[in-house]
Design a protein around this motif. Structure first.
Motif, short mmCIF file in Angstrom:
data_model
loop_
_atom_site.label_atom_id
_atom_site.label_comp_id
_atom_site.label_asym_id
_atom_site.label_seq_id
_atom_site.Cartn_x
_atom_site.Cartn_y
_atom_site.Cartn_z
N LEU A 584 0.83 -1.20 0.00
CA LEU A 584 0.00 0.00 0.00
C LEU A 584 0.86 1.25 0.00
O LEU A 584 0.61 2.20 -0.73
N ASP A 585 1.91 1.23 0.84
CA ASP A 585 2.83 2.38 0.88
C ASP A 585 3.45 2.61 -0.49
O ASP A 585 3.60 3.75 -0.95
N ASN A 586 3.86 1.51 -1.15
CA ASN A 586 4.50 1.63 -2.46
C ASN A 586 3.55 2.21 -3.49
O ASN A 586 3.95 2.99 -4.35
N LYS A 587 2.26 1.81 -3.39
CA LYS A 587 1.28 2.33 -4.34
C LYS A 587 1.06 3.83 -4.14
O LYS A 587 0.73 4.56 -5.06
N ASN A 588 1.21 4.27 -2.89
CA ASN A 588 0.96 5.67 -2.58
C ASN A 588 2.13 6.58 -3.00
O ASN A 588 1.99 7.79 -3.04
N LYS A 589 3.28 5.95 -3.27
CA LYS A 589 4.42 6.76 -3.67
C LYS A 589 4.22 7.24 -5.11
O LYS A 589 3.93 6.45 -6.00
N LYS A 590 4.42 8.52 -5.31
CA LYS A 590 4.19 9.07 -6.64
C LYS A 590 5.36 8.79 -7.57
O LYS A 590 5.20 8.68 -8.77
N GLU A 591 6.56 8.70 -7.04
CA GLU A 591 7.70 8.38 -7.87
C GLU A 591 8.78 7.69 -7.05
O GLU A 591 8.82 7.83 -5.83
N GLN A 592 9.62 6.94 -7.73
CA GLN A 592 10.70 6.25 -7.06
C GLN A 592 11.80 7.24 -6.70
O GLN A 592 11.95 8.29 -7.32
N GLN A 596 16.51 4.13 -5.82
CA GLN A 596 15.77 2.98 -6.36
C GLN A 596 15.93 2.89 -7.87
O GLN A 596 16.06 1.80 -8.44
N ILE A 597 15.95 4.04 -8.52
CA ILE A 597 16.09 4.08 -9.98
C ILE A 597 17.45 3.52 -10.39
O ILE A 597 17.57 2.76 -11.36
N ARG A 600 17.57 -0.17 -10.05
CA ARG A 600 16.82 -0.84 -11.11
C ARG A 600 17.44 -0.63 -12.49
O ARG A 600 17.05 -1.30 -13.45
N GLY A 601 18.36 0.30 -12.61
CA GLY A 601 19.03 0.53 -13.88
C GLY A 601 18.19 1.26 -14.90
O GLY A 601 18.24 0.95 -16.10
N LEU A 602 17.41 2.25 -14.46
CA LEU A 602 16.51 2.99 -15.35
C LEU A 602 17.14 4.32 -15.76
O LEU A 602 17.07 5.31 -15.02
N LYS A 603 17.73 4.36 -16.93
CA LYS A 603 18.56 5.51 -17.32
C LYS A 603 17.76 6.79 -17.55
O LYS A 603 18.14 7.86 -17.06
N GLU A 604 16.68 6.70 -18.30
CA GLU A 604 15.90 7.90 -18.61
C GLU A 604 15.29 8.51 -17.35
O GLU A 604 15.27 9.73 -17.18
N GLU A 605 14.81 7.66 -16.45
CA GLU A 605 14.25 8.17 -15.21
C GLU A 605 15.34 8.79 -14.34
O GLU A 605 15.09 9.77 -13.63
N ALA A 606 16.54 8.23 -14.38
CA ALA A 606 17.66 8.79 -13.62
C ALA A 606 18.00 10.19 -14.12
O ALA A 606 18.24 11.11 -13.33
N GLN A 647 23.50 -6.75 -14.60
CA GLN A 647 22.75 -5.80 -13.77
C GLN A 647 23.68 -4.83 -13.06
O GLN A 647 23.35 -3.65 -12.91
N LEU A 648 24.84 -5.31 -12.63
CA LEU A 648 25.82 -4.44 -11.99
C LEU A 648 26.27 -3.33 -12.95
O LEU A 648 26.31 -2.15 -12.59
N ILE A 649 26.57 -3.72 -14.18
CA ILE A 649 27.01 -2.74 -15.17
C ILE A 649 25.88 -1.78 -15.53
O ILE A 649 26.09 -0.57 -15.69
N GLN A 650 24.66 -2.30 -15.61
CA GLN A 650 23.52 -1.44 -15.95
C GLN A 650 23.33 -0.37 -14.90
O GLN A 650 23.06 0.80 -15.22
N SER A 651 23.46 -0.73 -13.62
CA SER A 651 23.34 0.26 -12.55
C SER A 651 24.47 1.29 -12.62
O SER A 651 24.26 2.48 -12.41
N ALA A 652 25.68 0.80 -12.91
CA ALA A 652 26.82 1.71 -13.04
C ALA A 652 26.61 2.68 -14.21
O ALA A 652 26.91 3.88 -14.10
#
Length: 798
Positions: A584-592, A596-597, A600-606, A647-652
């Motif tokens: 429930l807490d996670n659903k209430n969060k508007k953005e990461q 966390q980004i 998860r290795g999310l470049k555009e969001e970063a 995944q390690l490289i993606q986060s880096a």
């Protein structure tokens, strides 16, 4: 006799190491082995003759590194090197006893650069490099192609496809694994077998890596799932470094005992790798009559996989349905606009919810599926390791997806229509994929279970005719909405039971169709799911983020004695209230958060969030309090084995995106941007720099200035750069045992020139003990430990 025929009933004996034999013939440190063979054909022939006289059936050509990326730099052609190597091997065979079968194997090793997404080399470029080697091997008369010492499953796939598509020669393929049972890039033996066997190789296995004793557990895993002959070429134990040289600690008799155990496990093709010589091959040959070839087990398990995770479909497994744009406007918008971070988030949410396989569909009118499918697969695979199911009605998109998917997938789907049977099944067979068959044909979907069963039988029979095993076929008996076709729900369930019992294949079903147009859809879906599981459903396609659906799956596994001791059920639901509150807490969060980004290795969001944070936060705070802790957390997961190198490289790389956003402000505010200068180099004579490049990426993202001197770096260059740049830390890499001596000499030169810098070393052949022997201050087992060494050396607070 054709080698395929020979290995059906006989144990095949390969030769041993080539590098150490060439050294005995005069190969010098840093000299290219393939060029040495070209310029000294008689010496090369003598080595081959020694192995033949010892009893080898197969000679491996001196072409391990004969690819254009390596040879073009030194002015030699791939074609001349390969032609010479094969001709020399064939001439050696003519000079010895012809009473036993003898063959020449074109040896193809790793390219030496990392493929995307971990590196910059594209799959297609790698394919073309291998294709050139294969074509010349065929022209020059090779009998076999042996693809060996692969550390990356994706590179192995490119090599095998190049061999299969450009020759009719038998193809053997081996990868190399460490003591933890993983390749350098995190690949598991089971994933290798599932993926590479499916591509149609004639033998599969492991080489190099370790000595016989340490290799046994890996060979056991391979033989338990392989349906093709298994090849094993172990090292002569682990080397000791004596006077800078690698000296292997195992004798020929001890080595043979290990080989005997390999054959007892089911291997039937053996030879030697690093540290072995003709004496080792002779010892095996002397006992060859005592060795009994085991029959290959008929493996009934169905495995789908990524490189680092496999799913054995021996019980109901959850397929996540949400990566399908039909009826999902946000997903449609994201695919059209190329916002793949949203798609990756959907994938991660489903995995967190319990999905074990993800269905991937990109079918939209405004999208070129042939381009988007492989693009999305690559993006998802750079972040997650869950196996994927490729779903499309576009044949070209299916083939592109299968070609560029790293692992073994499921094709969704074919049906009873002749056109699709003839187009999809050959593609599934070529790439070794499992296949989904929908029970519909030119007449539509039959109303009765019997009608659907008849189509299912047609699909199974046709798939079998293409060589697709029953264990790899999934029949979808199709769920139709009960609001319009209520009587057919029971027909679907009846058809599932008939297919399971009479055809002996697995079943798959999209559950949510059943409730379309009705209220309380979750309740209806959950009830139908339980009935379908009871009828024999293997792969339910559901939304795993709906608790009631996962509760049905988990309950079914308890009630059917699949979840032994109710272990997983208790673990999941013992603290259900806490779990629900967290969700429930996670659903209430508007953005990461940015952390966390990064994880998860999310470049555009970063990139987007870093810009927003810069409006409120200090640049150094973002770096030191968010980005570095995020990388630390990713590093801990890597150390625990929760994630692997991709995944390690993606986060880096995601951190690098954030750094690029804040770098200008940091530079403008301070002349002391970096925490310290570090030199990294692959030592003289060694042309491998994969590990060194990964270390560089990690160090840079922790705020260090990294001076990369490249590979095959002369000793004086390291000394001069360390002196002129006044560095306090030098990192040296060596992958080959023959270049450890060069590493030691480089460290001695740094000391002799009074360079006030600590030295850390790493590489496949190094251990902590060897690091001490060559005079290093630190041993770095991987990129993560290199960061810890840098922190220690520059007194950076953790």
């Amino acid at each position: 006799m054709d080698i395929r025929e020979y290995i059906r009933n006989n144990i095949l004996l390969f030769d041993g190491a080539m590098g150490t034999m060439l050294q005995k013939k005069g190969l010098k440190l840093g000299e290219n082995p393939e060029v040495f063979g070209l310029e000294n054909p008689e010496k090369l022939k003598d080595i081959h003759k020694e192995y033949l006289q010892a009893g080898s059936n197969v000679l491996t050509t001196n072409t391990f590194g004969a690819n254009e990326l390596k040879l073009d730099k030194i002015g030699y052609e791939v074609e001349e090197i390969i032609d010479n190597a094969i001709c020399v091997a064939k001439s050696a065979i003519k000079m010895v006893d012809q009473s036993i079968p003898r063959y020449v194997a074109l040896d193809i090793g790793p390219i030496g650069e990392m493929l995307e997404p971990m590196g910059t080399l594209s799959f297609d470029r790698a394919y073309e490099i291998f294709k050139r080697q294969v074509i010349q091997g065929v022209k020059s008369g090779a009998d076999i192609i042996i693809i060996e010492t692969m550390m990356d499953l994706y590179e192995a796939k490119a090599a095998v496809l190049a061999a299969k598509e450009n020759s009719n020669l038998p193809v053997f393929c081996t990868m190399t694994f460490d003591e933890n049972g993983r390749s350098f890039t995190g690949c598991m033996p089971e994933c290798m077998v599932a993926t590479i066997e499916g591509l149609g190789v004639d033998a599969i296995g492991v080489n190099c890596s370790l000595g016989p004793n340490l290799l046994l557990p890996i060979v056991k895993k391979i033989t338990e799932v392989a349906t093709k002959p298994v090849i094993v070429q172990a090292n002569a134990g682990l080397p000791d470094i004596i006077d800078g040289q690698a000296v292997y600690n195992l004798g020929a008799k001890e080595f043979y005992e290990g080989v005997r155990q390999f054959i007892d496990l089911g291997a039937s093709i053996v030879g030697g790798c690093c540290g072995t010589n003709p004496e080792f091959i002779k010892e095996i040959n002397n006992h060859k009559s005592e060795l009994k070839k085991m029959k290959i087990k008929k493996n009934k398990s169905c495995i789908v996989c990524s490189p680092s995770k496999f799913v054995n479909i021996n019980q109901p497994r959850v397929v996540g349905e949400r990566l399908n744009p039909t009826g999902r406007k946000l997903l449609q918008h994201s695919l059209k606009n190329g916002n793949l971070d949203y798609v990756i988030n959907l994938a991660l949410e489903q995995i967190n919810g319990g999905a074990e396989i993800l269905n991937i569909n990109v079918g939209l009118p405004d999208i070129d599926e042939k381009i988007m499918m492989p693009k999305l697969l690559k993006e998802i695979q750079s972040v997650i390791d869950t196996p994927l199911q490729i779903d499309s009605s576009n044949i070209d998109a299916l083939e592109q997806g299968l070609r560029y998917y790293n692992g073994r997938s499921i094709v969704n789907s074919v049906n009873g229509k002749e056109e699709l049977l003839e187009s999809v099944l050959p593609i599934a067979k070529k790439y070794g994929a499992c296949v989904v068959g929908l029970t519909l044909d030119e007449e539509g979907i039959p109303k009765t279970a019997e009608g659907r069963f008849n189509i299912a039988k047609k699909i199974v029979d046709r798939a079998n005719s293409y060589g697709i095993a029953k264990k790899d076929i999934f029949i979808d008996c199709l769920s139709l909405t009960v609001s319009a076709q209520q009587e057919e729900a029971s027909e679907t369930l009846k058809a599932i039971k008939m297919v399971k019992e009479k055809l002996g294949v697995k079943t798959i079903l999209g559950i949510s169709n059943i409730s379309f147009g009705l209220p309380n859809r979750n309740g209806l879906n959950s009830s139908f799911l339980m009935l379908a599981l009871g009828a024999g459903l293997d792969l339910p396609i559901i939304n795993p983020n709906e608790d009631i659906m996962m509760e049905a799956i988990n309950s079914f596994k308890v009630l059917n004695n699949i979840d032994k001791g109710c272990t997983n059920y208790i673990e999941k639901y013992n603290k259900s209230e806490n779990i629900k509150s967290v969700l429930l807490d996670n659903k209430n969060k508007k953005e990461q958060s940015l952390q966390q980004i990064v994880e998860r290795g999310l470049k555009e969001e970063a990139k987007y969030l870093t810009k927003k944070l810069l409006e409120k936060k200090n640049e150094n705070d973002i770096l030191d309090k968010i980005l570095i802790p995020a990388l630390d957390e990713v590093g801990k997961k890597y150390d625990r084995g929760d994630i692997f190198l991709p995944q390690l490289i993606q986060s880096a790389e995601t951190v690098k995106v954030s750094l690029n956003v804040i770098k200008e402000k940091l530079i403008n505010k301070s002349n002391n941007v970096y925490k310290g200068k570090i030199i990294v180099a692959t030592v003289k004579g060694d042309i491998h720099d994969i590990g060194k490049n990964i270390v560089k990426i990690m160090l840079e993202n922790y705020g260090y200035e990294v001076i990369d001197l490249g590979k095959d770096v002369p000793i004086e260059e390291v000394v001069n750069q360390a002196k002129s740049r006044k560095v306090k830390l030098v990192g040296l890499s060596a992958l080959m045992t023959t270049t450890v001596k060069s590493m030691k000499e480089t460290i001695e030169a740094l000391r002799d020139n009074n360079i006030d810098a600590k030295v850390f070393v790493g590489g496949a052949v190094l251990t902590e003990e060897y690091a001490k022997r060559v005079g290093a201050d630190y041993y770095s087992k991987d990129a993560r430990s290199a960061v810890e060494i840098a922190k220690l050396n520059f007194n950076v607070k953790k």
